[in-house]
Scaffold this motif. Structure first.
Motif, mmCIF file in Angstrom:
data_model
loop_
_atom_site.group_PDB
_atom_site.id
_atom_site.type_symbol
_atom_site.label_atom_id
_atom_site.label_comp_id
_atom_site.label_asym_id
_atom_site.label_seq_id
_atom_site.Cartn_x
_atom_site.Cartn_y
_atom_site.Cartn_z
ATOM 1 N N ARG A 50 0.835 -1.202 0.000
ATOM 2 C CA ARG A 50 0.000 0.000 0.000
ATOM 3 C C ARG A 50 0.875 1.259 0.000
ATOM 4 N NH1 ARG A 50 -2.696 -1.276 4.019
ATOM 5 N NH2 ARG A 50 -1.539 -0.109 5.585
ATOM 6 N N ARG A 51 1.881 1.316 0.887
ATOM 7 C CA ARG A 51 2.749 2.487 0.964
ATOM 8 C C ARG A 51 3.575 2.683 -0.311
ATOM 9 N NH1 ARG A 51 2.608 0.786 6.107
ATOM 10 N NH2 ARG A 51 4.406 -0.579 6.001
ATOM 11 N N LEU A 52 4.109 1.600 -0.851
ATOM 12 C CA LEU A 52 4.910 1.708 -2.073
ATOM 13 C C LEU A 52 4.054 2.174 -3.248
ATOM 14 C CD1 LEU A 52 7.069 -1.513 -1.679
ATOM 15 C CD2 LEU A 52 7.955 0.832 -1.813
ATOM 16 N N GLY A 53 2.867 1.611 -3.366
ATOM 17 C CA GLY A 53 1.973 2.019 -4.453
ATOM 18 C C GLY A 53 1.563 3.472 -4.334
ATOM 19 N N GLU A 54 1.155 3.879 -3.138
ATOM 20 C CA GLU A 54 0.757 5.275 -2.921
ATOM 21 C C GLU A 54 1.934 6.215 -3.148
ATOM 22 O OE1 GLU A 54 -0.846 5.321 1.032
ATOM 23 O OE2 GLU A 54 -2.777 4.489 0.387
ATOM 24 N N GLY A 55 3.105 5.811 -2.699
ATOM 25 C CA GLY A 55 4.293 6.638 -2.861
ATOM 26 C C GLY A 55 4.673 6.859 -4.313
ATOM 27 N N ARG A 56 4.283 5.939 -5.155
ATOM 28 C CA ARG A 56 4.587 6.060 -6.588
ATOM 29 C C ARG A 56 3.386 6.558 -7.385
ATOM 30 N NH1 ARG A 56 8.733 1.038 -7.667
ATOM 31 N NH2 ARG A 56 9.905 1.368 -5.759
ATOM 32 N N GLY A 57 2.337 6.907 -6.677
ATOM 33 C CA GLY A 57 1.148 7.435 -7.349
ATOM 34 C C GLY A 57 0.385 6.401 -8.159
ATOM 35 N N LEU A 58 0.507 5.142 -7.787
ATOM 36 C CA LEU A 58 -0.169 4.067 -8.521
ATOM 37 C C LEU A 58 -1.576 3.844 -7.982
ATOM 38 C CD1 LEU A 58 2.649 1.365 -8.599
ATOM 39 C CD2 LEU A 58 1.828 2.716 -10.524
ATOM 40 N N SER A 59 -2.512 3.681 -8.877
ATOM 41 C CA SER A 59 -3.841 3.254 -8.463
ATOM 42 C C SER A 59 -3.807 1.746 -8.260
ATOM 43 C CB SER A 59 -4.881 3.607 -9.531
ATOM 44 O OG SER A 59 -4.673 2.815 -10.693
ATOM 45 N N GLN A 60 -4.783 1.231 -7.558
ATOM 46 C CA GLN A 60 -4.886 -0.219 -7.384
ATOM 47 C C GLN A 60 -5.072 -0.889 -8.738
ATOM 48 O OE1 GLN A 60 -8.151 -0.275 -4.628
ATOM 49 N NE2 GLN A 60 -6.788 -0.287 -2.853
ATOM 50 N N LEU A 61 -5.816 -0.258 -9.612
ATOM 51 C CA LEU A 61 -6.045 -0.804 -10.959
ATOM 52 C C LEU A 61 -4.730 -0.883 -11.729
ATOM 53 C CD1 LEU A 61 -8.164 -1.762 -13.028
ATOM 54 C CD2 LEU A 61 -8.374 0.620 -13.742
ATOM 55 N N GLN A 62 -3.933 0.186 -11.671
ATOM 56 C CA GLN A 62 -2.654 0.209 -12.387
ATOM 57 C C GLN A 62 -1.692 -0.836 -11.832
ATOM 58 O OE1 GLN A 62 -1.807 2.210 -15.160
ATOM 59 N NE2 GLN A 62 -0.208 0.662 -15.232
ATOM 60 N N LEU A 63 -1.608 -0.941 -10.501
ATOM 61 C CA LEU A 63 -0.725 -1.937 -9.897
ATOM 62 C C LEU A 63 -1.117 -3.343 -10.341
ATOM 63 C CD1 LEU A 63 1.481 -2.933 -8.010
ATOM 64 C CD2 LEU A 63 -0.148 -2.731 -6.113
ATOM 65 N N GLY A 64 -2.401 -3.650 -10.260
ATOM 66 C CA GLY A 64 -2.867 -4.976 -10.681
ATOM 67 C C GLY A 64 -2.543 -5.264 -12.129
ATOM 68 N N SER A 65 -2.747 -4.279 -12.972
ATOM 69 C CA SER A 65 -2.455 -4.439 -14.400
ATOM 70 C C SER A 65 -0.959 -4.620 -14.643
ATOM 71 C CB SER A 65 -2.970 -3.210 -15.149
ATOM 72 O OG SER A 65 -2.669 -3.289 -16.512
#
Length: 79
Positions: free
Chosen positions: A24-39
């Motif tokens: 969660r922290r890494l994704g938020e820190g990189r401005g990633l949405s949950q959709l983008q991370l999953g993709s």
């Protein structure tokens, strides 16, 4: 809903909750949405839909070691 961190199997920390928080922290820190991370994780053989990423980040989805390895490679962090 984020589950309360509790030790499992004799570990002093809840490893799944720790990984969930880190993702969660890494994704938020990189401005990633949950959709983008999953993709993006499809490149590592473990693509996820947005709901699955949300469950993972909330600590509600049990993690497999291969998924953890894929996420570590994606974020370029040690396992």
């Amino acid at each position: 809903m984020y589950r309360e961190a509790r030790p499992q199997a004799g570990w002093s920390i809840d490893l799944e909750a720790t990984v969930a928080g880190n993702v969660r922290r890494l994704g938020e820190g990189r401005g990633l949405s949950q959709l983008q991370l999953g993709s993006d994780l499809f490149r590592y053989g473990f693509g996820m839909n947005q709901m699955t990423v949300a469950e993972l980040e909330a600590g509600a989805k049990p993690l497999r070691l291969n998924e953890v390895a894929a996420m570590a490679a994606y974020f370029e962090v040690p396992m």
